[in-house]
Design a protein around this motif. Structure first.
Motif, PDB file in Angstrom:
ATOM      1  N   GLY A   1       0.780  -1.236   0.000  1.00  0.00           N
ATOM      2  CA  GLY A   1       0.000   0.000   0.000  1.00  0.00           C
ATOM      3  C   GLY A   1       0.808   1.281   0.000  1.00  0.00           C
ATOM      4  N   ALA A   2       2.138   1.179   0.109  1.00  0.00           N
ATOM      5  CA  ALA A   2       2.982   2.367   0.003  1.00  0.00           C
ATOM      6  C   ALA A   2       3.593   2.505  -1.376  1.00  0.00           C
ATOM      7  CB  ALA A   2       4.088   2.333   1.061  1.00  0.00           C
ATOM      8  N   GLY A   3       3.264   1.579  -2.268  1.00  0.00           N
ATOM      9  CA  GLY A   3       3.758   1.653  -3.639  1.00  0.00           C
ATOM     10  C   GLY A   3       2.885   2.543  -4.507  1.00  0.00           C
ATOM     11  N   PHE A   4       3.169   2.539  -5.794  1.00  0.00           N
ATOM     12  CA  PHE A   4       2.481   3.445  -6.718  1.00  0.00           C
ATOM     13  C   PHE A   4       0.981   3.146  -6.792  1.00  0.00           C
ATOM     14  CE2 PHE A   4       1.508   4.012 -11.444  1.00  0.00           C
ATOM     15  CZ  PHE A   4       1.043   5.304 -11.279  1.00  0.00           C
ATOM     16  N   ILE A   5       0.613   1.955  -7.238  1.00  0.00           N
ATOM     17  CA  ILE A   5      -0.807   1.621  -7.368  1.00  0.00           C
ATOM     18  C   ILE A   5      -1.423   1.411  -5.987  1.00  0.00           C
ATOM     19  CG2 ILE A   5      -2.492   0.027  -8.355  1.00  0.00           C
ATOM     20  CD1 ILE A   5      -0.452  -0.601 -10.562  1.00  0.00           C
ATOM     21  N   GLY A   6      -0.681   0.758  -5.092  1.00  0.00           N
ATOM     22  CA  GLY A   6      -1.210   0.498  -3.762  1.00  0.00           C
ATOM     23  C   GLY A   6      -1.576   1.763  -3.017  1.00  0.00           C
ATOM     24  N   SER A   7      -0.738   2.784  -3.092  1.00  0.00           N
ATOM     25  CA  SER A   7      -1.041   4.030  -2.387  1.00  0.00           C
ATOM     26  C   SER A   7      -2.261   4.719  -2.996  1.00  0.00           C
ATOM     27  CB  SER A   7       0.166   4.974  -2.394  1.00  0.00           C
ATOM     28  OG  SER A   7       0.487   5.414  -3.697  1.00  0.00           O
TER      29      SER A   7
ATOM     30  N   VAL B   1      -4.791   3.121  -4.266  1.00  0.00           N
ATOM     31  CA  VAL B   1      -5.915   2.349  -3.734  1.00  0.00           C
ATOM     32  C   VAL B   1      -6.233   2.779  -2.302  1.00  0.00           C
ATOM     33  CG1 VAL B   1      -6.647   0.039  -3.014  1.00  0.00           C
ATOM     34  CG2 VAL B   1      -5.538   0.355  -5.229  1.00  0.00           C
ATOM     35  N   VAL B   2      -5.203   2.904  -1.471  1.00  0.00           N
ATOM     36  CA  VAL B   2      -5.412   3.311  -0.077  1.00  0.00           C
ATOM     37  C   VAL B   2      -6.052   4.699  -0.014  1.00  0.00           C
ATOM     38  CG1 VAL B   2      -4.282   3.883   2.104  1.00  0.00           C
ATOM     39  CG2 VAL B   2      -3.547   1.859   0.806  1.00  0.00           C
ATOM     40  N   ARG B   3      -5.506   5.637  -0.785  1.00  0.00           N
ATOM     41  CA  ARG B   3      -6.073   6.992  -0.781  1.00  0.00           C
ATOM     42  C   ARG B   3      -7.530   6.966  -1.226  1.00  0.00           C
ATOM     43  NH1 ARG B   3      -1.054   8.047  -3.291  1.00  0.00           N
ATOM     44  NH2 ARG B   3      -2.095   8.276  -5.310  1.00  0.00           N
ATOM     45  N   HIS B   4      -7.825   6.180  -2.247  1.00  0.00           N
ATOM     46  CA  HIS B   4      -9.205   6.109  -2.749  1.00  0.00           C
ATOM     47  C   HIS B   4     -10.150   5.565  -1.682  1.00  0.00           C
ATOM     48  CE1 HIS B   4     -12.583   5.426  -5.467  1.00  0.00           C
ATOM     49  NE2 HIS B   4     -12.677   4.216  -4.927  1.00  0.00           N
ATOM     50  N   ILE B   5      -9.763   4.492  -1.029  1.00  0.00           N
ATOM     51  CA  ILE B   5     -10.634   3.873  -0.032  1.00  0.00           C
ATOM     52  C   ILE B   5     -10.885   4.822   1.131  1.00  0.00           C
ATOM     53  CG2 ILE B   5     -10.820   2.009   1.666  1.00  0.00           C
ATOM     54  CD1 ILE B   5      -9.254   0.240  -0.325  1.00  0.00           C
ATOM     55  N   ILE B   6      -9.834   5.441   1.652  1.00  0.00           N
ATOM     56  CA  ILE B   6      -9.989   6.320   2.813  1.00  0.00           C
ATOM     57  C   ILE B   6     -10.778   7.580   2.456  1.00  0.00           C
ATOM     58  CG2 ILE B   6      -8.762   7.724   4.513  1.00  0.00           C
ATOM     59  CD1 ILE B   6      -8.649   4.691   5.020  1.00  0.00           C
TER      60      ILE B   6
ATOM     61  N   VAL C   1      -8.480   0.529   6.278  1.00  0.00           N
ATOM     62  CA  VAL C   1      -7.356  -0.071   5.557  1.00  0.00           C
ATOM     63  C   VAL C   1      -6.246  -0.424   6.535  1.00  0.00           C
ATOM     64  CG1 VAL C   1      -5.502   0.339   3.884  1.00  0.00           C
ATOM     65  CG2 VAL C   1      -7.821   1.127   3.396  1.00  0.00           C
ATOM     66  N   ILE C   2      -5.738  -1.656   6.416  1.00  0.00           N
ATOM     67  CA  ILE C   2      -4.487  -2.046   7.059  1.00  0.00           C
ATOM     68  C   ILE C   2      -3.458  -2.147   5.945  1.00  0.00           C
ATOM     69  CG2 ILE C   2      -3.302  -3.721   8.505  1.00  0.00           C
ATOM     70  CD1 ILE C   2      -6.963  -4.185   8.201  1.00  0.00           C
TER      71      ILE C   2
ATOM     72  N   GLU D   1       5.432   8.906   2.189  1.00  0.00           N
ATOM     73  CA  GLU D   1       5.050  10.273   1.812  1.00  0.00           C
ATOM     74  C   GLU D   1       3.868  10.269   0.851  1.00  0.00           C
ATOM     75  OE1 GLU D   1       8.101  13.173   0.782  1.00  0.00           O
ATOM     76  OE2 GLU D   1       9.616  11.844   1.632  1.00  0.00           O
ATOM     77  N   SER D   2       3.700   9.178   0.113  1.00  0.00           N
ATOM     78  CA  SER D   2       2.574   9.071  -0.814  1.00  0.00           C
ATOM     79  C   SER D   2       1.243   8.937  -0.086  1.00  0.00           C
ATOM     80  CB  SER D   2       2.771   7.860  -1.735  1.00  0.00           C
ATOM     81  OG  SER D   2       4.005   7.944  -2.427  1.00  0.00           O
ATOM     82  N   LEU D   3       1.306   8.715   1.229  1.00  0.00           N
ATOM     83  CA  LEU D   3       0.096   8.517   2.028  1.00  0.00           C
ATOM     84  C   LEU D   3      -0.055   9.572   3.114  1.00  0.00           C
ATOM     85  CD1 LEU D   3       0.552   4.684   2.272  1.00  0.00           C
ATOM     86  CD2 LEU D   3      -1.331   5.825   1.083  1.00  0.00           C
TER      87      LEU D   3
END
Length: 356
Positions: A8-14, A16-21, A28-29, A41-43
């Motif tokens: 979730g700290a990678g490019f696509i993962g972050s 996804v996390v930003r979208h969900i929150i 999100v865990i 920093e992406s989060l």
């Protein structure tokens, strides 16, 4: 839902996390090892949200995965953690085997142990969503290889696998593992295969951010071969929306291809970036003057193109960004986030060529 997102700290993962929150009431865990491509920093915009938790854990560490499952009790897993750069896989394939194959196996086994202890109702509601790539399919006929009136094929969910690189072979292996864990153990899995992503927070080893940053610094813009390789480009925030739709409404056992409906040659992508920069950050000479052609990478696939009709028809998803609007947003983001670009490269990568 409480969703465990790996990588979730990678490019696509972050994304996804930003979208969900930002756009749902789900929690999100975020499980991430924080390799060179993972950056918290992406989060920054979600890190203080009460529905977000970060766990620095390697998906190859079974004991830590068991702890995370027991502690957080997720109802879904979105598995994005992966080594993903073809050039790096040519230089050093071992990390790709370890993370993409062994890591996926370890995560599946931790998931199975957790899932087996759930109630019958919770088992039925649980989802394991494996996020993969169109590169597992190999490549498609190129327009200069067929008659001009021939309809060019697209990757569908039933296209046979024919990976070309250590990276795509390792992802193909992980796809097979995930499907086997459904067939053998009953784990409720869903698989998605996406086309090339681009957008904000992309580590600058990949084509689009590499070209943007090199152009701004007056460096050469290297293009492999003749630059006629074709990719289907998908804006990362469109992809994040699609992934959430799949994990929340997709059907167990199904595969969904996710594409941007944007087939572009690499040379055209670079030239378009240069034209946008000519407008946004003009200088004496056109940015396109910095383009050079270099020896192609070994085994370079010539064309990828996704048929995304299934996810459109069954889950009512469509990309919102055209290539032009998404690319302009991407360039504008890099122009205003130079500190992020500097931080992610410090001590890890100076945009040198890999995979020779």
């Amino acid at each position: 839902m409480k969703i465990l997102v790996t990588g979730g700290a990678g490019f696509i993962g972050s994304a996804v996390v930003r979208h969900i929150i930002k756009n749902t009431q789900d929690s999100v865990i975020n499980v991430d090892k924080l390799t060179y491509a993972g950056n918290l920093e992406s989060l920054a915009c979600v890190e203080k949200n009460e529905r977000y938790v970060f766990e620095q854990v390697d998906i190859c560490d079974r004991a830590e995965l068991d702890r995370v499952f027991a502690q957080h009790q997720p109802v879904a897993v979105m598995h994005l953690a992966a080594e993903s750069h073809v050039d790096r896989s040519i230089t050093g394939p071992s990390d790709f085997i370890q993370t993409n194959i062994v890591g996926t196996y370890t995560l599946l086994e931790a998931t199975r142990a957790y899932w087996n202890e759930l109630s019958a109702e919770a088992k039925k509601a649980f989802r394991f969503h494996h996020i993969s790539t169109d590169e597992v399919y190999g490549d498609l006929p190129h327009p200069d290889e067929v008659a001009s009136d021939t309809k060019l094929p697209l990757f569908t969910e039933t296209t046979s696998y024919a990976p070309s690189s250590p990276y795509s072979a390792s992802k193909a292996s992980s796809d097979h593992l995930v499907r086997a864990w459904l067939r053998t153990y009953g784990i409720p899995i869903i698989v998605t295969n996406c086309s090339n992503n681009y957008g904000p927070y992309h580590f600058p080893e990949k084509l689009i951010p590499l070209v943007i940053l090199n152009a701004l610094e007056g460096k050469v813009l290297p293009i492999y071969g003749k630059g006629d390789q074709i990719r289907d480009w998908l804006y990362v925030e469109d992809h994040a929306r699609a992934l959430y739709k799949v994990v929340s409404t997709g059907k167990v056992g199904e595969t969904y291809n996710i594409g941007g409906h944007n087939e572009k040659q690499n040379l055209e992508v670079v030239q378009t970036i240069c034209k946008i920069l000519d407008t946004l950050v003009p200088k004496e000479n056109p940015y396109a003057d910095q383009i050079i052609f270099v020896t192609d990478r070994p085994g370079h696939d010539r064309r990828y193109a996704i048929d995304a009709m299934k996810i459109s028809n069954q889950l009512n998803w469509q990309p919102e960004e055209t290539f032009e609007t998404g690319l302009r947003k991407t360039i504008e983001w890099y122009l205003t986030n130079q500190e992020w670009c500097k931080h992610v490269q410090d001590g890890t990568y100076q945009r040198e060529r890999l995979g020779i």
